[in-house]
Design an enzyme around this catalytic site. Structure first.
Site, PDB file in Angstrom:
ATOM      1  N   ARG A 125      13.899  26.185 -35.353  1.00  0.00           N
ATOM      2  CA  ARG A 125      13.033  26.035 -34.112  1.00  0.00           C
ATOM      3  C   ARG A 125      12.951  24.539 -33.815  1.00  0.00           C
ATOM      4  O   ARG A 125      13.631  23.758 -34.378  1.00  0.00           O
ATOM      5  CB  ARG A 125      11.649  26.528 -34.296  1.00  0.00           C
ATOM      6  CG  ARG A 125      10.878  26.512 -35.683  1.00  0.00           C
ATOM      7  CD  ARG A 125      10.649  25.044 -36.366  1.00  0.00           C
ATOM      8  NE  ARG A 125      10.010  24.218 -35.350  1.00  0.00           N
ATOM      9  CZ  ARG A 125      10.246  22.789 -35.522  1.00  0.00           C
ATOM     10  NH1 ARG A 125      11.029  22.409 -36.455  1.00  0.00           N
ATOM     11  NH2 ARG A 125       9.410  22.021 -34.585  1.00  0.00           N
ATOM     12  N   ASP A 160      10.138  19.913 -25.050  1.00  0.00           N
ATOM     13  CA  ASP A 160      10.872  21.322 -24.720  1.00  0.00           C
ATOM     14  C   ASP A 160      11.348  21.313 -23.440  1.00  0.00           C
ATOM     15  O   ASP A 160      12.567  21.775 -23.263  1.00  0.00           O
ATOM     16  CB  ASP A 160       9.993  22.363 -25.082  1.00  0.00           C
ATOM     17  CG  ASP A 160       9.853  22.718 -26.478  1.00  0.00           C
ATOM     18  OD1 ASP A 160       9.014  22.116 -27.283  1.00  0.00           O
ATOM     19  OD2 ASP A 160      10.684  23.243 -27.215  1.00  0.00           O
TER      20      ASP A 160
HETATM   21  O1  MRU Z   1       7.687  26.403 -31.351  1.00  0.00           O
HETATM   22  P1  MRU Z   1       8.664  25.176 -31.792  1.00  0.00           P
HETATM   23  O2  MRU Z   1       8.342  24.828 -33.180  1.00  0.00           O
HETATM   24  O3  MRU Z   1      10.130  25.366 -31.542  1.00  0.00           O
HETATM   25  O4  MRU Z   1       8.246  23.949 -30.943  1.00  0.00           O
HETATM   26  C1  MRU Z   1       8.891  22.641 -31.298  1.00  0.00           C
HETATM   27  C2  MRU Z   1       8.256  21.432 -30.451  1.00  0.00           C
HETATM   28  O5  MRU Z   1       7.451  21.734 -29.406  1.00  0.00           O
HETATM   29  C3  MRU Z   1       8.836  20.366 -30.416  1.00  0.00           C
HETATM   30  O6  MRU Z   1       7.832  19.161 -30.268  1.00  0.00           O
HETATM   31  C4  MRU Z   1      10.059  20.061 -29.435  1.00  0.00           C
HETATM   32  O7  MRU Z   1      10.785  21.247 -29.369  1.00  0.00           O
HETATM   33  C5  MRU Z   1      10.867  18.848 -29.599  1.00  0.00           C
HETATM   34  S1  MRU Z   1      11.806  18.788 -31.076  1.00  0.00           S
HETATM   35  C6  MRU Z   1      12.774  17.531 -31.400  1.00  0.00           C
END
Ligand code: MRU
Length: 352
Positions: free
Chosen positions: A50, A237
């Protein structure tokens, strides 16, 4: 400094994709080896891997694995057949634009592939991976330069080596600032409901000899009120053309709280993300598709019900922070203070 940067969650080894299974951290360190595109797509949906950049890198290697299968089945029609695999990968998670950015790059590599398509595609995936690592080092330096010695920083979710090709985005800035001796304290929100902060960020920082103090998400405003935080530093994201930022649920509250405490306590809000996270095709954050995950993530904790039977839950995985609450966006192509559409467009024109 190697001792502060030891983790690689996504690896290509001996023709296989190796992923550190983040569902079991910190209790167990299990690596999965994936050899088919269905497993790669499922690993992304199930959050074995993730974090926006890591999802993109994984999908790129997924395309290499898909091409291997399609070339075996139908060497004359592999380019047409692989379209279904690209769609499968694209459907794995909706919010992180890095996924679609990486698939676009891999589609271009498919179109240009020569007599040794697998080698060409692997080279393209490895380039995406290597570029991300390099971008993180650049952002680490640029972001750390904004931080004054003796600062306290608060981060959210996990944006480190576990979430990227290595080093991290927001956590890369924190790594660089820590190595430069600038940080008094690193605070991390536990990040309910999936506990990326408690399970992953705390594990990663402790593994890399960077002391960290965890807090419940709801404690962040009090921490700011006590003057303990000078910078809130988060990843993203998806960043839209005007500088709105989609990131892990709870980020928006941090930005509101940071702005409230900015005058009296000097709290500032920094977003760190490579340009592969910038979506210039969306004008503003309202159009970002926000993933909603299983209510069980809120209703249960570690397989145990923590709510009465029959209770319902609302579980958006991300929120959108308006650009006006962002003090600075740090990318590998430069920094954008008080982001606007014009400022972001100008930064995107800088050489990568
Ligand atoms: O649901 P996730 O764990 O994939 O969410 C990740 C995040 O929100 C991070 O802050 C984002 O992807 C930036 S990672 C460098």
């Amino acid at each position: 400094m190697k001792s502060h940067d030891t983790i690689r969650a996504v690896q290509w080894q001996d023709g296989s994709l190796k992923l550190l299974d983040q569902r079991y951290l910190p209790a167990q360190e299990i690596y999965l080896e994936l050899d088919d595109v269905q497993s790669v797509a499922k690993a992304i949906s199930d959050m074995v891997v993730r974090g926006a950049p890591a999802i993109g890198i994984t999908a790129a290697y997924g395309v290499v694995i898909a091409a291997r299968g399609r070339l075996r089945q139908a060497p004359d029609r592999w380019r047409k057949a692989i379209e279904a695999d690209l769609e499968l990968l694209a459907a794995s998670r909706p919010t992180a634009v890095n996924l679609f950015w990486a698939l676009k790059r891999m589609r271009e590599a498919i179109d240009c592939a020569g007599d040794s398509p697998l080698e060409d595609l692997l080279r393209a995936a490895e380039r995406i991976h290597a570029d991300d690592l390099e971008a993180n080092h650049r952002m680490g330096e640029a972001g750390a330069a904004l931080i004054q010695t003796g600062s306290g920083v608060l981060t959210h979710c996990n944006t480190g080596s576990l979430a990227t090709g290595g080093y991290g985005t927001a956590l890369g800035v924190i790594r660089s600032a820590f190595i430069a001796g600038k940080l008094d304290q690193v605070y991390a929100d536990e990040t309910r409901p999936w506990l990326q902060g408690a399970r992953l960020t705390a594990w990663e920082l402790m593994r890399d000899n960077i002391p960290v103090t965890l807090l419940a998400d709801g404690a962040a405003a009090s921490l700011m009120q006590q003057g303990k935080v000078q910078w809130v530093i988060v990843g993203a994201d998806r960043i839209t053309a005007n500088g709105d930022v989609a990131n892990k649920i709870g980020t928006y509250s941090l930005a509101v709280n940071a702005r409230y405490h900015s005058k009296k306590y000097g709290v500032k809000f920094m977003v760190v993300a490579p340009t592969s996270t910038v979506d210039m095709e969306l004008a503003c954050g309202i159009d970002i598709p926000i993933e909603h995950r299983d209510p069980a993530e809120v209703l249960m904790l570690n397989g145990q019900r923590v709510s009465p039977a029959g209770a319902q839950a609302w579980n958006p995985a991300f929120d959108v922070t308006p650009a006006e609450l962002v003090d600075v966006i740090v990318t590998e192509r430069g920094i954008v203070e008080s982001p606007t559409t014009n400022r972001l467009a100008a930064m995107m024109k800088n050489p990568s």
